[in-house]
Design an enzyme around this catalytic site. Structure first.
Site, PDB file in Angstrom:
ATOM      1  N   THR A 237      11.025  67.002 -37.673  1.00 47.55           N
ATOM      2  CA  THR A 237      10.386  66.563 -36.433  1.00 47.55           C
ATOM      3  C   THR A 237      10.344  67.669 -35.392  1.00 47.55           C
ATOM      4  O   THR A 237       9.420  67.710 -34.572  1.00 47.55           O
ATOM      5  CB  THR A 237      11.091  65.332 -35.839  1.00 47.55           C
ATOM      6  OG1 THR A 237      12.483  65.630 -35.627  1.00 47.55           O
ATOM      7  CG2 THR A 237      10.951  64.122 -36.750  1.00 47.55           C
ATOM      8  N   TYR A 238      11.321  68.576 -35.415  1.00 44.25           N
ATOM      9  CA  TYR A 238      11.329  69.671 -34.435  1.00 44.25           C
ATOM     10  C   TYR A 238      10.205  70.662 -34.741  1.00 44.25           C
ATOM     11  O   TYR A 238       9.299  70.877 -33.931  1.00 44.25           O
ATOM     12  CB  TYR A 238      12.685  70.367 -34.440  1.00 44.25           C
ATOM     13  CG  TYR A 238      12.809  71.495 -33.441  1.00 44.25           C
ATOM     14  CD1 TYR A 238      12.369  71.350 -32.132  1.00 44.25           C
ATOM     15  CD2 TYR A 238      13.381  72.713 -33.804  1.00 44.25           C
ATOM     16  CE1 TYR A 238      12.481  72.382 -31.217  1.00 44.25           C
ATOM     17  CE2 TYR A 238      13.508  73.747 -32.897  1.00 44.25           C
ATOM     18  CZ  TYR A 238      13.052  73.580 -31.606  1.00 44.25           C
ATOM     19  OH  TYR A 238      13.166  74.606 -30.704  1.00 44.25           O
TER      20      TYR A 238
END
Length: 257
Positions: free
Chosen positions: A158-159
């Site tokens: 997700t980062y």
């Protein structure tokens, strides 16, 4: 002719209260910026924002802090409007705002996914959009991303995933804003020696990251230090104006694309 100097320029920094954002604010003030609008997220970072404002003023520039949760509707537009009201149209806009999550995909909740993309993707898009409306002609626009965009690694889906979209936002904006002389870039530091990094990592991972870059033995921490990044930021928003539409990884050889 494009003015390549920082001197006399007005700057807006999202996330400018502390860590790398705070250092960038002080560095640009020391290199002649006229005024710096410093955004901070919440009351928890107000003291740091006030300290950065004081340091910028001590360096000879005007400064004011603006609090905003940029994930709220209209907040990014209001930040630009407030900064413009205080100091005039910004010549330089820098977005250092971000959130990191290290977690397996199978364990990541919808709420975590939504939060990561709200901060790292939607806010970044809105910042680029509002910069296009409010930056002075021949301005400079820069977004902080991550060197994980060049990594083959688990746990940061997700980062890195929420930051990779900024690469295309950057390319598209550079084409759209280029007719006004505005350069648009992104910079991706390696793991930095800040609380932003340590909050996600265990002792073993920290030890690995401190030895992972080719130049780690020559770094005071083994990691990317914020002092390593600030000069690149200053270059990109001044003499480096001819480079546009690019995502530059600055990490001492931690990873490459």
């Amino acid at each position: 002719m494009v003015d390549l100097s920082i001197k006399g320029k007005t700057v807006l920094i999202a996330g400018g209260a502390k860590n790398l954002g705070g250092l960038i604010a002080r560095d640009l003030a020391e290199h002649g910026a006229k005024a710096i609008a410093i955004h901070y997220h919440s009351a928890a970072s107000k003291a740091e924002a006030d300290a950065t404002v004081a340091a910028v003023k001590a360096a000879g520039a005007q400064a004011e802090a603006f609090q905003a949760d940029l994930t709220q509707p209209g907040a990014v537009a209001k930040l630009f409007a407030d900064a413009k009201s205080a100091f005039g149209a910004p010549d330089i806009a820098i977005n250092t705002v971000g959130k990191v999550l290290k977690k397996p995909i199978a364990d990541t909740t919808d709420e975590e996914f939504d939060s990561m993309f709200a901060i790292n993707t939607k806010v970044a898009y809105q910042f680029i959009r509002e910069a296009g409306k409010h930056l002075a002609d021949n301005g400079k626009l820069l977004t902080l991303v991550t060197s994980l965009l060049g990594a083959y690694t688990p746990f940061y889906s997700t980062y890195a995933g929420s930051k990779v979209a900024v690469e295309h936002f950057t390319r598209a904006a550079s084409k759209e804003y280029g007719a006004r002389g505005i350069s648009v870039n992104a910079i991706g530091p390696g793991p930095m020696d800040t609380p932003f990094f340590y909050g996600q990592e265990g002792a073993d991972a920290v030890a690995y990251h401190k030895t992972a870059a080719a130049l780690s033995p020559f770094s005071k921490t083994g990691l990317t230090d914020i002092e390593d990044i600030a000069p690149y930021v200053r270059f990109i928003v001044s003499e480096g104006w001819w480079m546009t539409g690019q995502t530059i990884l600055v990490n001492g050889g931690y990873t490459t694309k």
